[in-house]
Every structure is written in structure tokens, then in C-alpha cells.
Design a protein around this motif. Sequence first.
Motif, PDB file in Angstrom:
ATOM      1  N   VAL A 159       4.161   4.721   2.817  1.00  0.00           N
ATOM      2  CA  VAL A 159       3.945   6.074   3.278  1.00  0.00           C
ATOM      3  C   VAL A 159       3.355   6.709   2.056  1.00  0.00           C
ATOM      4  N   HIS A 160       3.751   6.574   0.969  1.00  0.00           N
ATOM      5  CA  HIS A 160       3.345   7.259  -0.299  1.00  0.00           C
ATOM      6  C   HIS A 160       1.965   6.647  -0.662  1.00  0.00           C
ATOM      7  N   PHE A 161       1.728   5.650  -0.299  1.00  0.00           N
ATOM      8  CA  PHE A 161       0.455   4.969  -0.910  1.00  0.00           C
ATOM      9  C   PHE A 161      -0.626   5.636   0.362  1.00  0.00           C
ATOM     10  N   VAL A 162      -0.254   5.718   1.534  1.00  0.00           N
ATOM     11  CA  VAL A 162      -1.354   6.349   2.617  1.00  0.00           C
ATOM     12  C   VAL A 162      -1.569   7.805   2.156  1.00  0.00           C
ATOM     13  N   GLN A 163      -0.341   8.483   1.938  1.00  0.00           N
ATOM     14  CA  GLN A 163      -0.425   9.918   1.388  1.00  0.00           C
ATOM     15  C   GLN A 163      -1.272  10.063   0.360  1.00  0.00           C
ATOM     16  N   THR A 164      -1.190   9.362  -0.462  1.00  0.00           N
ATOM     17  CA  THR A 164      -2.030   9.286  -1.856  1.00  0.00           C
ATOM     18  C   THR A 164      -3.411   8.953  -1.456  1.00  0.00           C
ATOM     19  N   LEU A 165      -3.598   8.089  -0.749  1.00  0.00           N
ATOM     20  CA  LEU A 165      -5.049   7.574  -0.196  1.00  0.00           C
ATOM     21  C   LEU A 165      -5.864   8.731   0.430  1.00  0.00           C
ATOM     22  N   ARG A 166      -4.948   9.718   1.236  1.00  0.00           N
ATOM     23  CA  ARG A 166      -5.730  10.798   1.771  1.00  0.00           C
ATOM     24  C   ARG A 166      -6.287  11.732   1.069  1.00  0.00           C
ATOM     25  N   LYS A 167      -5.861  11.650  -0.197  1.00  0.00           N
ATOM     26  CA  LYS A 167      -6.051  12.616  -1.043  1.00  0.00           C
ATOM     27  C   LYS A 167      -7.663  12.409  -1.811  1.00  0.00           C
ATOM     28  N   GLU A 168      -7.758  11.057  -1.509  1.00  0.00           N
ATOM     29  CA  GLU A 168      -9.131  10.590  -1.928  1.00  0.00           C
ATOM     30  C   GLU A 168     -10.339  10.964  -1.227  1.00  0.00           C
ATOM     31  N   ASP A 169     -11.590  11.147  -1.858  1.00  0.00           N
ATOM     32  CA  ASP A 169     -12.659  11.340  -1.039  1.00  0.00           C
ATOM     33  C   ASP A 169     -13.364  10.381  -0.143  1.00  0.00           C
ATOM     34  N   LEU A 170     -12.678  10.159   0.852  1.00  0.00           N
ATOM     35  CA  LEU A 170     -12.971   9.156   1.969  1.00  0.00           C
ATOM     36  C   LEU A 170     -14.001   9.638   3.198  1.00  0.00           C
ATOM     37  N   PHE A 171     -14.818   8.560   3.656  1.00  0.00           N
ATOM     38  CA  PHE A 171     -15.620   9.039   4.669  1.00  0.00           C
ATOM     39  C   PHE A 171     -14.486   9.258   5.912  1.00  0.00           C
ATOM     40  N   LYS A 172     -13.576   8.146   6.143  1.00  0.00           N
ATOM     41  CA  LYS A 172     -12.710   8.325   7.058  1.00  0.00           C
ATOM     42  C   LYS A 172     -10.979   8.301   6.639  1.00  0.00           C
ATOM     43  N   SER A 173     -10.333   9.252   6.315  1.00  0.00           N
ATOM     44  CA  SER A 173      -9.086   9.000   5.891  1.00  0.00           C
ATOM     45  C   SER A 173      -8.164   8.394   7.165  1.00  0.00           C
ATOM     46  N   PRO A 174      -7.330   7.485   6.758  1.00  0.00           N
ATOM     47  CA  PRO A 174      -6.416   6.716   7.678  1.00  0.00           C
ATOM     48  C   PRO A 174      -5.259   7.884   8.548  1.00  0.00           C
ATOM     49  N   GLY A 175      -5.307   7.469   9.604  1.00  0.00           N
ATOM     50  CA  GLY A 175      -4.295   8.456  10.526  1.00  0.00           C
ATOM     51  C   GLY A 175      -3.144   7.829  10.632  1.00  0.00           C
ATOM     52  N   VAL A 176      -2.095   8.407  11.331  1.00  0.00           N
ATOM     53  CA  VAL A 176      -0.858   7.665  11.539  1.00  0.00           C
ATOM     54  C   VAL A 176      -0.748   6.401  12.252  1.00  0.00           C
ATOM     55  N   ALA A 177      -1.709   6.353  13.063  1.00  0.00           N
ATOM     56  CA  ALA A 177      -1.999   4.958  13.893  1.00  0.00           C
ATOM     57  C   ALA A 177      -2.198   3.971  12.756  1.00  0.00           C
ATOM     58  N   GLU A 178      -3.091   4.257  11.811  1.00  0.00           N
ATOM     59  CA  GLU A 178      -3.433   3.297  10.710  1.00  0.00           C
ATOM     60  C   GLU A 178      -2.401   2.968   9.791  1.00  0.00           C
ATOM     61  N   THR A 179      -1.323   3.964   9.618  1.00  0.00           N
ATOM     62  CA  THR A 179      -0.069   3.640   8.858  1.00  0.00           C
ATOM     63  C   THR A 179       0.583   2.756   9.619  1.00  0.00           C
ATOM     64  N   LEU A 180       0.833   2.852  10.901  1.00  0.00           N
ATOM     65  CA  LEU A 180       1.629   2.042  11.659  1.00  0.00           C
ATOM     66  C   LEU A 180       1.469   0.730  11.717  1.00  0.00           C
ATOM     67  N   ASP A 181      -0.239   0.522  12.101  1.00  0.00           N
ATOM     68  CA  ASP A 181      -0.756  -1.007  12.155  1.00  0.00           C
ATOM     69  C   ASP A 181      -0.378  -1.589  10.695  1.00  0.00           C
ATOM     70  N   TRP A 182      -0.638  -0.763   9.559  1.00  0.00           N
ATOM     71  CA  TRP A 182      -0.504  -1.353   8.100  1.00  0.00           C
ATOM     72  C   TRP A 182       0.882  -1.860   8.045  1.00  0.00           C
ATOM     73  N   ALA A 183       2.039  -1.084   8.180  1.00  0.00           N
ATOM     74  CA  ALA A 183       3.284  -1.095   8.236  1.00  0.00           C
ATOM     75  C   ALA A 183       3.747  -2.228   9.167  1.00  0.00           C
ATOM     76  N   SER A 184       3.264  -2.651  10.150  1.00  0.00           N
ATOM     77  CA  SER A 184       3.364  -3.907  10.978  1.00  0.00           C
ATOM     78  C   SER A 184       2.814  -5.066  10.307  1.00  0.00           C
ATOM     79  N   ALA A 185       1.724  -4.964   9.731  1.00  0.00           N
ATOM     80  CA  ALA A 185       0.799  -5.882   9.088  1.00  0.00           C
ATOM     81  C   ALA A 185       1.739  -6.416   7.956  1.00  0.00           C
ATOM     82  N   LEU A 186       2.095  -5.512   7.009  1.00  0.00           N
ATOM     83  CA  LEU A 186       2.954  -5.924   5.871  1.00  0.00           C
ATOM     84  C   LEU A 186       4.076  -6.505   6.043  1.00  0.00           C
ATOM     85  N   SER A 187       4.628  -6.086   7.081  1.00  0.00           N
ATOM     86  CA  SER A 187       6.096  -6.391   7.628  1.00  0.00           C
ATOM     87  C   SER A 187       5.950  -8.055   8.272  1.00  0.00           C
ATOM     88  N   GLU A 188       4.771  -8.090   9.039  1.00  0.00           N
ATOM     89  CA  GLU A 188       4.371  -9.545   9.556  1.00  0.00           C
ATOM     90  C   GLU A 188       4.286 -10.360   8.429  1.00  0.00           C
TER      91      GLU A 188
END
Length: 310
Positions: A233-262
Motif C-alpha cells: 500500500v505504501h509503495f502504491v501510494q508513493t507511486l501515485r505521487k510520480e508523474d505517470l501517464f496512468k496512476s494505479p487504481g485500487v483495482a491494480e493495488t488488489l491485483d498486485w497484492a494477490s500476485a505478490l501473495s501468490e
Amino acid sequence: MSESKAAKGLPTSIDETLDLLGKADYVADRSLATVLYLALRMGRPLFLEGEAGVGKTEIGKVLAATLGRRLIRLQCYEGLDVAAAVYEWNYAAQMIAIRLAEAEGAVDRDRVAQDIFSDRFLIRRPLLQALEPDAAGPPVLLIDEIDRTDEAFEAFLLEVLADFQVTIPELGTVKAAHPPIVVVTSNRTREVHDALKRRCLYHWVGYPSAERELRIVRAKVPGIDKALSQEIVHFVQTLRKEDLFKSPGVAETLDWASALSELDVVALDPATVSDTLGVLLKYQDDIARIEGGKAKQLIDEVHAELRAAE
Ligand SMILES: Nc1ncnc2c1ncn2[C@@H]1O[C@H](COP(=O)(O)OP(=O)(O)OP(=O)(O)O)[C@@H](O)[C@H]1O
Ligand SMILES: [Mg+2]
């Protein structure tokens, strides 16, 4: 249906609204619960605008599920018209009925015309379905991604939402005895007209705070390691402060959490983050920016922040 039946199961306070959403693992902040509570009480549509993947559509689904109401979803797209959104005559069946009438030697043209424009040849699309009574109480009508429709359809929608009725020339007017619960969402690819917004209660759904996002991850990815979920969560929150074309939403956080846990990851490291960035970021330019050195820098920031908070 009595008035109390239309209001059946509706929350009677903001706290109850929060609890209701919580029952379906939807972690709302108080401002969203307040506007939702008011929309339900006042019988007004709720207009949710916000970034992609922040839980706008989910509100409609969760409301229907927790209130035990039918969910009727109108997915908007460019070119959406009355035939797809409200009703359509079943031309094929009408043609067959006409042929049969001819074969039987029917001569009364008016009679045949009346027959083929009757209820049984009518195909009901979402907006018409939402006006019809339902034993479980008025349904939840989710008008999803309204910004994708054109302005002509938006104007038509405004009329439907004003009176909760539609007129079918051949049949007459259908009016809802009890208006549906309406949730309208927009990703703001264009501004939706003021006239439509005026009918609704408005809420901007932003990215959640770290504290709320952590609760969402723990609710939606059961069994996830406590320390890892915090790092994610802290990584994604920090990432959202970067100048990105498309910041990750909650859906992406959840996908990432499932992926890393997998992958049985226990803590973030630059290699793992770089290898799994495609779960969080969907544009090559964004991935190229973060991969490698930048990922390491962000992880260091996250670790420093978490240590400071201990
Ligand atoms: N506050 C929340 N509590 C629980 N889950 C959430 C929350 N916000 C988002 N989610 C989850 O994130 C995912 C994306 O949500 P949803 O599809 O509603 O986003 P959206 O805002 O409609 O996105 P889009 O604009 O891309 O359609 C869903 O799986 C949903 O369950
Ligand atoms: Mg959506």
C-alpha cells in the motif's frame, strides 16, 4: 407496494450506511457514506465521478447485494440508443405473427397491428426494466460510464431521471410506482452536462488514504501477510505521487497484492517490483520510468517511512 416497502432495508444513519457497505467488504470513507445515505433518503440519483479503478461501479453492485435488490446495469458506450437502453420491438417475431395472420386469412388490419404491438413483442432493455415493480423492492439502476455516451442520449436520460417514466408510442406511458435507486458513474473523459448533475447528488471518488487502502487490501485479499500488505500500500501510494501517464487504481493495488501473495513474496525488493510492474502499470512508458533504479528509490522511501511510523 407501501412506502415502507420501498424504503425496506435502507440505512437510517450514516454509520449504518458505512456498516452496510462494510458487509460486502466495501471500505468507504465518511464523505461517501454521507452522500450515499442522503441520496437513498432523498430518493435522488448518486453521481460518482473519479479516476479509473477506485470503486465507482462497485458501489452499485454492493448496494444491490446488501439491500437485496435487483441490480440493473446500463453500460454506456458511444452510439448507445433507445433501442439498446429502453426498449425495442421484436421485429422477427412480429414478422412471423404477420405471416401467420396472413396464412390464416386475417383481414382485420387494425387488429393485426394492435396484436403485434402488444406486450409480448416488446423487448425490455435496462431503463424500462428499472421502472417496473419488483417484489424485492425498487431495483438498483447502475448507469455506468455515462461520459461515453453522446449528449443526445444524455438529454434523453435526463428526462427519464426527472419523471421515472418512458413513453412507448404504441403502448403508452410506463411510470415507476417507486423510483429505482440510481447510481451514475463517470470517468470524466468529458464533462457531463450540468442539467444532469443538478438532478443528482455528486461525489468525487478519489484515491483512498493509505489507512483506508490497507483496510481494502486486507478485506479483499484474505490471508495476506500484514507487513507485506503495508509495504504494498505504501509503495502504491508513493507511486501515485510520480508523474505517470496512468496512476494505479485500487483495482491494480488488489491485483498486485494477490500476485505478490501468490508468488510467496515476504518483502518488496527492486527485482520483484520490476518483474511485476505490469500488474500495476499498463503503459510501457510508465513501466520504463519506474523499473530498476527508480523502483529501488521508491522502496527505500517506503521502508524509511514505515520505520519512522513504528
Ligand atoms: N473502497 C473499496 N472497498 C473495497 N473494494 C474496493 C474499493 N474501491 C475499489 N475496490 C475494488 O477495486 C476494484 C475496482 O473497482 P471498480 O470496478 O468499482 O472501479 P471503477 O471506479 O468503477 O473503475 P473504472 O473507472 O475502471 O470502471 C473492484 O474489485 C473493487 O472491489
Ligand atoms: Mg467502473
